[in-house]
Structures are given as C-alpha cells and as structure tokens.
Design a protein around this motif. Sequence first.
Motif, PDB file in Angstrom:
ATOM      1  N   GLU A   1      13.227  -1.040   5.466  1.00  0.00           N
ATOM      2  CA  GLU A   1      11.816  -1.260   5.783  1.00  0.00           C
ATOM      3  C   GLU A   1      10.996   0.005   5.549  1.00  0.00           C
ATOM      4  N   ILE A   2      11.566   1.158   5.886  1.00  0.00           N
ATOM      5  CA  ILE A   2      10.865   2.426   5.652  1.00  0.00           C
ATOM      6  C   ILE A   2      10.693   2.670   4.155  1.00  0.00           C
ATOM      7  N   VAL A   3      11.742   2.411   3.390  1.00  0.00           N
ATOM      8  CA  VAL A   3      11.663   2.601   1.933  1.00  0.00           C
ATOM      9  C   VAL A   3      10.551   1.712   1.359  1.00  0.00           C
ATOM     10  N   GLU A   4      10.498   0.466   1.811  1.00  0.00           N
ATOM     11  CA  GLU A   4       9.469  -0.459   1.335  1.00  0.00           C
ATOM     12  C   GLU A   4       8.075   0.043   1.724  1.00  0.00           C
ATOM     13  N   ARG A   5       7.934   0.535   2.946  1.00  0.00           N
ATOM     14  CA  ARG A   5       6.646   1.054   3.413  1.00  0.00           C
ATOM     15  C   ARG A   5       6.186   2.243   2.558  1.00  0.00           C
ATOM     16  N   LEU A   6       7.118   3.166   2.283  1.00  0.00           N
ATOM     17  CA  LEU A   6       6.765   4.358   1.512  1.00  0.00           C
ATOM     18  C   LEU A   6       6.521   4.033   0.044  1.00  0.00           C
ATOM     19  N   ARG A   7       7.263   3.072  -0.502  1.00  0.00           N
ATOM     20  CA  ARG A   7       7.031   2.658  -1.895  1.00  0.00           C
ATOM     21  C   ARG A   7       5.636   2.054  -2.028  1.00  0.00           C
ATOM     22  N   LYS A   8       5.260   1.231  -1.071  1.00  0.00           N
ATOM     23  CA  LYS A   8       3.934   0.606  -1.095  1.00  0.00           C
ATOM     24  C   LYS A   8       2.844   1.674  -0.994  1.00  0.00           C
ATOM     25  N   ARG A   9       3.062   2.648  -0.092  1.00  0.00           N
ATOM     26  CA  ARG A   9       2.083   3.724   0.062  1.00  0.00           C
ATOM     27  C   ARG A   9       1.951   4.526  -1.225  1.00  0.00           C
ATOM     28  N   ALA A  10       3.094   4.816  -1.868  1.00  0.00           N
ATOM     29  CA  ALA A  10       3.074   5.583  -3.106  1.00  0.00           C
ATOM     30  C   ALA A  10       2.309   4.841  -4.197  1.00  0.00           C
ATOM     31  N   LEU A  11       2.525   3.522  -4.279  1.00  0.00           N
ATOM     32  CA  LEU A  11       1.824   2.711  -5.281  1.00  0.00           C
ATOM     33  C   LEU A  11       0.325   2.680  -4.991  1.00  0.00           C
ATOM     34  N   ASP A  12      -0.028   2.518  -3.706  1.00  0.00           N
ATOM     35  CA  ASP A  12      -1.447   2.476  -3.324  1.00  0.00           C
ATOM     36  C   ASP A  12      -2.155   3.786  -3.661  1.00  0.00           C
ATOM     37  N   GLN A  13      -1.402   4.893  -3.546  1.00  0.00           N
ATOM     38  CA  GLN A  13      -1.991   6.212  -3.785  1.00  0.00           C
ATOM     39  C   GLN A  13      -1.777   6.690  -5.223  1.00  0.00           C
ATOM     40  N   GLY A  14      -1.185   5.816  -6.048  1.00  0.00           N
ATOM     41  CA  GLY A  14      -0.993   6.153  -7.452  1.00  0.00           C
ATOM     42  C   GLY A  14       0.063   7.219  -7.700  1.00  0.00           C
TER      43      GLY A  14
END
Length: 203
Positions: A126-139
């Motif tokens: 779940e943490i990996v998914e959260r951080l991947r989403k954040r990374a994508l949102d922030q480019g």
Amino acid sequence: MSDVRQGTRLLIVGPPGSGKGTQAGRIADEYGVPAISTGDIFRANVKNETPLGVQVKAIMDAGDYVPDSLTNELIEDRLGQPDAERGFLLDGYPRTAAQVEYLDSLLASKGESLTAVVQLTADLDEIVERLRKRALDQGRSDDTEEAIRHRQDVYLRETGPLISEYEGRGILVEVDGLGTIDEVASRIDAALAARGIRPTAAA
C-alpha cells in the motif's frame, strides 16, 4: 514513583510514505514540545555556518554520511536549548545502536529517559502504491517502484534493531499509519493516552 523528571520525550519512526513528517509536526504542536528532525538540524547549522555546520557541509558535499559523533554533537546541542527542557519529539534520530546508547546516556545525565516511541506501521504494497501515485502526480518518473521498494528495505534494515530495543523496554507504541491524517492522528493520541501521555491542554 520514578525520579525521572517530568516531560514528554518522544521518538517517532515510520517508513518513507507513512506520513511521519506530517504527524511529527502535529504531535509537537499538540503536546507542546519542539519537533526535532536531524535533517532540519543539519540544514539550520549549514545555513547559519556554525562550526558544526561547516563540518556537516564538507561531509555532505563529499557525498559521505555524517558520522555518529557529529550527529550526536548536533543533537546534544539542540536538546540543550530552552524549548526542549520540558520535552521533545525526535524524528530521524537515533538511527544506529551507537546513537541509541548516546541518547540514553545524554538523557540519563539529566535524570531523564524517553517516554515513548511511536512506530507508524503500514502495509508495504500500500505504501509503494501511495508513493508511486505521488511520484506520478508530481511528474517524478525517476521514482520507480524499484527505487521506492529499495528505500523501504533500507528503512527496515536500519530501524529493525532500534524497534526491537525499544519494544524490549516496553515503550514502543505501534500505530497503523494508513488512513487520513486525522484518522492516524486519533490513533496516535489514543495509543499515547492509554499510557497516560496526553496533550498539554488535556494534561
């Protein structure tokens, strides 16, 4: 009755992406103690060009880790400041067994000890998914799943012995770090209250 001086002396630990920094600031405000982050201390000393800061900058510029001895000096200096007399919340320190030993000795010399260690726990996937989403949102396309999982592995390897040590002392407070900021905050407050540790307003 313990002769340890009154005060709320906390340590917060949690994997990258667990919201540790956000919760650290909130806890510090609510419990009326300064949030003390090693990263902030390093940056402040470097910015103000203190003697310790000059040493830190040279080490970091060379790409090396700041040694325990220097980190300990910076922490001792910070904990000696007036706002930390009635307690503190440490974030990012101690990280090694030697630092745990140094902190124990430093606090014992003042008749103090850690009140509790708050450990934010979270499901790795779940943490990996959260951080991947954040990374994508922030480019940040370079923040790959592999890189994120590596940081999680480093965290587990570094903090595992520390968590075991504090668990053995009976001062570890485990809190589920997944959920909204308010949900996690409520869990932390409830877990600390169960040990008689309450916000300054409720003390």
